[in-house]
Design an enzyme around this catalytic site. Structure first.
Site, PDB file in Angstrom:
ATOM      1  N   GLY A 265       0.832  -1.201   0.000  1.00  0.00           N
ATOM      2  CA  GLY A 265       0.000   0.000   0.000  1.00  0.00           C
ATOM      3  C   GLY A 265       0.860   1.242   0.000  1.00  0.00           C
ATOM      4  CG  HIS A 266      -0.070   4.838  -2.042  1.00  0.00           C
ATOM      5  ND1 HIS A 266       0.972   5.031  -2.915  1.00  0.00           N
ATOM      6  CD2 HIS A 266      -1.174   4.678  -2.804  1.00  0.00           C
ATOM      7  CE1 HIS A 266       0.509   4.981  -4.153  1.00  0.00           C
ATOM      8  NE2 HIS A 266      -0.788   4.770  -4.118  1.00  0.00           N
ATOM      9  CB  SER A 267       4.450   5.832   2.498  1.00  0.00           C
ATOM     10  OG  SER A 267       5.460   5.048   1.950  1.00  0.00           O
ATOM     11  CB  ALA A 275       1.644   1.466  -3.511  1.00  0.00           C
ATOM     12  CG  ASP A 276       4.715   5.150  -1.680  1.00  0.00           C
ATOM     13  OD1 ASP A 276       3.486   5.311  -1.802  1.00  0.00           O
ATOM     14  OD2 ASP A 276       5.283   5.020  -0.581  1.00  0.00           O
TER      15      ASP A 276
END
Ligand SMILES: *[C@@H]1O[C@H](CO)[C@@H](O)[C@H](O)[C@H]1NC(C)=O
Length: 627
Positions: A265-267, A275-276
């Site tokens: 997932g994003h940070s 994801a980033d």
């Protein structure tokens, strides 16, 4: 994006795409699977930060046993919340036991104290531990009889399997499939097989059904990579493969990443996850392809005026498409920034600047020819560098010097009530970047949520594609453009790859210096929400490296054709828009039954895989959406 003989089919495909988007918007939008809230039974406390009320994954069960003669209270926080206050979870009566369902995505800090609400100074004991998914633990809180101290002991009751097993299995399946394909290909290549198939008159059937489909653009050029070819550049398969690779990860991440939010997932705020990476890569790749299409157009004698028109038109289409995909239509709340909007602006700026600085003839410099020859990708474009570096400087100045009412100047943190003194930073999420969006766009027209909301409990909206970050994304596009110039100006694979690697090291070292090689402590931490300078340099470093690898394998040595990413990369706009619009519908998504990582991962991998299949189909029928 070099082909021009497809304008009519382009127009048709855009209309098709737009109408499908409008259709789905009119349907009332997708219904997101919302889990019904679980009412806490007595004696059960929940601290689930990456998933709400779903205990079938990423949850550990910790039984806190109060052996004291006093009521105790439990406070809790995840280590992902940097320098955050602990949150009061609940209390445990004398000689009683409560169950704590805690998130296992990151380590958890728990504290036992004698008074009810934190902050307090009556701490009995505390621990920081990375609990395992489905782990059962008992934390015994007792007092030592002889002295006046406390005796706290964490006992692990079971040994649950590794939560990452579904990932290993998936990777294993993919490796097996790749191996199978390689073996089949080798088998079809071998003369024995040919003779065998010839005997049965089957060869033509097999090679037309199973062989690599003929690529109309690059097949003829496959042997000419090593040859200087300044006036006849070819479509780079490696670039399409890299673009497709980024897009496949992007779709997988957007589809829910198998529930592995901490990893895929994003940070939450600072930091870098899988994801980033993909969006900056995508922007960077766009920079590379700007050079490709430019030289193709210039070669065909297209005037700068016409090219300017094309650039503006393309930017407007992308921007509009982005607004529609983000849920447009409602004028009081539509979101202005977004992924495609960011791409549109970056493209507009970088392509326009490049249009006015691109060279037709070689200029003379009062330095030795040899030096010029080696550095012509920089020397020929020094004015471009000055313009682009000033965008970067503007980003840094605004970030650190713009006064934000009620907040410290130069604040880069997530804000929210949990950090700072008595919630003084509550509304400071994102510092100057957020303030600029608030003043120019207002909170009605930006992303209403934001990644820090869950963990930092922030209340102000924060748009990860806000206005200020556009400056750094312009620079990111420009770094991609640099790679494109290298492709254009240097003809030998060795010259190109060495330059990519030098850029990889250079951007990597600068990024490392800026973030102090740490997640939270540097001058400019790596941050996807702010598109910080260290963030674009880190991802650019990886992009230079990956393109070097892809180029070496695919275009130089033909060790890999770039399948299956290649098909996705050839049709990125169609696949991106399609996946965004249809992502919440069957068969790309369904309501999970067991809600385990295995099920979620299978669902997301199938959803992503379908887009690979769809892009392969579009490739075979020669359907390419170009904007
Ligand atoms: C943050 O904004 C909210 C709502 O506008 C307000 O009630 C609160 O006092 C603000 N907090 C600070 C620390 O300024």
């Amino acid at each position: 994006m070099t082909d021009e003989n497809m304008t009519s089919s382009n127009a048709k495909s855009i209309v098709l795409l737009l109408s499908s988007i409008l259709f789905s918007t009119l349907l009332g939008g997708p219904s997101h699977a919302v889990s019904s809230p679980v009412t806490n039974e007595e004696g059960v406390y929940q601290f689930l930060v990456t998933h709400e009320n779903v205990i079938s994954h990423d949850t550990a069960f910790i039984y806190v046993s109060n052996g004291l003669e006093e009521k105790i209270s439990i406070s809790i926080q995840t280590t992902e919340c940097y320098k955050c206050k602990l949150i009061f979870l609940g209390s445990v009566n004398v000689r009683e036991l409560v169950e704590v369902q805690a998130d296992t995505s990151w380590p958890i800090t728990m504290e036992i104290s004698l008074k009810d609400e934190p902050p307090n100074n009556a701490t009995v004991c505390s621990l920081t531990h990375h609990f395992k998914q489905n782990g059962n633990y008992t934390w015994y809180i007792n007092s030592k009889k002889s002295t006046d101290t406390f005796d706290c002991k964490l006992v692990t009751m079971n040994n649950p399997p590794d939560a990452f097993i579904p990932i290993y299995v998936t990777l294993g399946i993919f490796a097996g499939m790749a191996l199978f394909c390689i073996l089949v290909k080798q088998l079809l290549k071998s003369t024995a097989t040919h003779r065998f198939l010839n005997y049965f008159g089957m060869e033509r059937v097999v090679s037309s059904d199973l062989g690599t489909p003929a690529n109309p653009v690059s097949e003829a050029d496959s042997n000419s990579i090593q040859r200087p070819s300044r006036d006849k550049p070819k479509r780079l398969k490696s670039l399409d493969a890299f673009r497709g690779f980024s897009l496949v990860i992007m779709i997988f991440v957007n589809y829910g990443n198998g529930g592995y939010k901490a990893f895929f997932g994003h940070s939450t705020w600072n930091g870098l996850t899988v994801a980033d990476l993909v969006f900056p890569w995508f922007i960077w790749i766009m920079g590379v392809s700007i050079t490709m299409s430019f030289y193709a157009l210039l070669r065909h004698g297209v005037s700068r005026r016409e090219m300017m028109y094309k650039i503006v038109r393309r930017s407007i289409i992308l921007f509009g498409l982005g607004i529609i995909i983000d849920g447009g239509i409602d004028f009081s709340t539509f979101r202005v920034p977004g992924v495609l909007q960011r791409i549109a602006i970056s493209y507009l700026v970088v392509a326009t600047v490049h249009l006015f600085s691109v060279k037709h003839k070689v200029e003379e410099y009062r330095i030795t020819r040899a030096v010029y020859r080696e550095l012509r990708d920089l020397l020929d474009y020094w004015h471009e560098w000055i313009i682009m570096l000033s965008f970067l400087a503007l980003h840094v100045c605004l970030t650190f010097l713009l006064p934000v009412p009620g907040c410290p100047t130069g604040y880069l943190g997530p804000g929210g009530p949990l950090v700072g003194e008595n919630g003084s930073l509550e509304n400071c999420t994102g510092g100057a970047a957020n303030y600029i969006d608030k003043v120019i766009l207002t909170y009605n027209h930006i992303y209403p949520r934001g990644t820090p909301r869950r963990i930092y409990k922030t209340t102000v909206p924060h748009d990860p594609e806000g206005i200020l970050g556009t400056l750094t994304s312009i620079f990111m596009t420009f770094l991609g453009l640099q790679a494109g110039k290298i492709f254009h100006l240097f003809s030998f694979a060795r010259d190109r790859i060495i330059r990519f690697l030098i850029w990889c090291v250079l951007t990597g070292v600068i990024a490392g210096g800026l973030c102090g090689f740490s997640k939270e402590e540097g001058i400019i931490p790596v941050n996807k929400n702010l598109w910080s300078v260290s963030f674009i340099l880190t991802t650019a470093s990886m992009a230079f490296f990956l393109l070097a690898i892809f180029y070496y394998l695919i275009d130089v040595h033909h060790l890999w054709t770039g399948v299956p990413f290649y098909f996705v990369g050839m049709n990125s706009i169609a696949v991106y828009c399609g996946s965004e619009v249809l992502g919440d519908y069957f068969p790309f998504c369904w309501k999970p039954v067991y809600n385990t990582h295995a099920e979620l991962l299978a669902m997301n991998v199938i959803g992503t895989g379908l887009w690979v299949v769809i892009s392969y189909y579009m490739y075979t029928i020669n359907f390419f959406v170009k904007v």
